[in-house]
Write a protein that holds these residues in place. Structure first.
Motif, mmCIF file in Angstrom:
data_model
loop_
_atom_site.group_PDB
_atom_site.id
_atom_site.type_symbol
_atom_site.label_atom_id
_atom_site.label_comp_id
_atom_site.label_asym_id
_atom_site.label_seq_id
_atom_site.Cartn_x
_atom_site.Cartn_y
_atom_site.Cartn_z
ATOM 1 N N THR A 244 0.850 -1.186 0.000
ATOM 2 C CA THR A 244 0.000 0.000 0.000
ATOM 3 C C THR A 244 0.887 1.236 0.000
ATOM 4 O OG1 THR A 244 -1.734 -1.147 1.240
ATOM 5 C CG2 THR A 244 -1.814 1.247 1.223
ATOM 6 N N ALA B 146 -3.771 0.618 -3.202
ATOM 7 C CA ALA B 146 -3.456 -0.763 -2.859
ATOM 8 C C ALA B 146 -2.917 -1.457 -4.101
ATOM 9 C CB ALA B 146 -4.696 -1.487 -2.343
ATOM 10 N N ALA C 60 -9.078 -7.358 -3.414
ATOM 11 C CA ALA C 60 -8.286 -6.142 -3.249
ATOM 12 C C ALA C 60 -8.818 -5.339 -2.070
ATOM 13 C CB ALA C 60 -8.344 -5.315 -4.524
ATOM 14 N N ARG D 102 -7.200 0.634 -6.505
ATOM 15 C CA ARG D 102 -6.513 -0.659 -6.439
ATOM 16 C C ARG D 102 -5.868 -0.926 -7.800
ATOM 17 N NH1 ARG D 102 -10.489 0.156 -3.196
ATOM 18 N NH2 ARG D 102 -11.656 0.792 -5.046
ATOM 19 N N TYR E 154 -9.359 -5.349 -8.668
ATOM 20 C CA TYR E 154 -8.428 -4.258 -8.962
ATOM 21 C C TYR E 154 -9.031 -3.356 -10.036
ATOM 22 C CZ TYR E 154 -5.169 -6.389 -5.843
ATOM 23 O OH TYR E 154 -4.596 -6.882 -4.698
#
Length: 307
Positions: free
Chosen positions: A167, A176, A197, A204, A224
């Motif tokens: 992160t 992330a 995620a 993400r 993501y």
């Protein structure tokens, strides 16, 4: 016989055309280009974020023009750098690459490696890339100093995403990440980054060197928002208009470079889908420094709020 008298002229014309195409392809391989894209992936109300995507630099110490151009990207003042591998093409290139990155190493960054970071380049017939993949990988050659590259980048503060999650907070935005080692070599450990995620992050992002479908599928299914990759060189030698003939992986040529969706027929907001950006990269093999209808590139992705 007229046909026999014409033959030398035809051969001469063909030779000149071939020489002209080769000269053009060598010039285009040095015609470095910045691409710009906008991705609507941030929560509403957040300020835009500039992400510089670098890939497939394939640097040798003698490539001073490429080094100068790469050094100039710092003037873009990106908020984040994502490097998707294949930085090296020579055992003495680590200090050259890091010097060319220059002030970019002071910017938050993440990276993964590609096969050409691990192993010395060798001469190969370029036409073999148009043939079906046999699965053979050239790993029985001397290794390049990739541990030194990793140490240098992490020492500057960049995050190593080799088969791991991480992160990074950039300004007010928390990102992330999930990253895998090179899928082309089969080094990816998707099991180590599997799972949803982080839902608490503002955005993400999945990262890989080679955009193999198994990797893209998992990142999209895990939630993501976008995936960044390189490896394809955009096809490197393309048909007029930039249509790629091959990707050197199982991604279809229509998505060899640029911004797309994954799965290809999905739309923003569809469950289990993501943006896909494939960077055509800045380099080539040092044994075949040619490109046709596919200029070497870096990409500036501006992340903006979703509408």
């Amino acid at each position: 016989m007229p046909s026999l008298r014409i033959l030398p002229h035809l051969l001469g014309a063909g030779t000149l055309a071939g020489a002209g195409l080769t000269a053009y392809a060598a010039w285009e391989a040095r015609a470095y280009t910045l691409r710009r894209y906008e991705l609507p992936v941030l929560p509403r109300g957040q300020r835009p974020l500039k992400v510089l995507h670098l890939s497939d630099i394939h640097m040798t110490p003698a490539q001073t023009r490429k080094q100068e151009w790469l050094r100039g990207l710092a003037a873009l003042e990106p908020d984040l750098v994502v490097d998707t591998g294949d930085n090296l093409a020579h055992r003495d290139s680590v200090p050259v690459v890091t010097d060319a990155l220059g002030p970019l190493l002071d910017v938050p960054g993440v990276f993964v490696h590609g096969s050409n970071d691990y192993y010395e380049p060798t001469f190969r017939n370029p036409l073999r890339y148009l043939l079906p993949d046999t699965g053979k990988r050239h790993v029985h050659v001397p290794q390049l100093p990739w541990p030194l590259l990793s140490q240098t980048l992490t020492g500057a503060g960049w995050r190593d995403l080799t088969n791991r999650k991480d992160t990074v907070t950039v300004g007010e935005t928390t990102l992330a990440f999930a990253g895998v080692d090179d899928p082309h070599l089969g080094y990816d450990r998707l099991d180590l980054v599997a799972g949803p995620a982080d839902p608490t992050a503002d955005m993400r992002l999945g990262v890989a060197h080679a955009p193999y479908l198994r990797v893209l599928d998992q990142y999209a299914a895990d939630g993501y928002d976008a995936v960044l990759a390189g490896h394809t060189h955009g096809g490197q030698v393309c048909l007029p208009g930039g249509r790629a003939l091959t990707t050197n992986c199982d991604l279809e040529p229509a998505r060899a470079r640029g911004l797309h969706r994954h799965p290809a027929d999905s739309r923003p907001g569809d469950p289990g889908s993501a943006w896909l950006h494939v960077c055509a990269g800045l380099g080539t093999s040092p044994y075949a420094r040619i490109r046709v209808a596919c200029r070497p590139e870096a990409s500036l992705l501006t992340l903006v709020p979703r509408t």
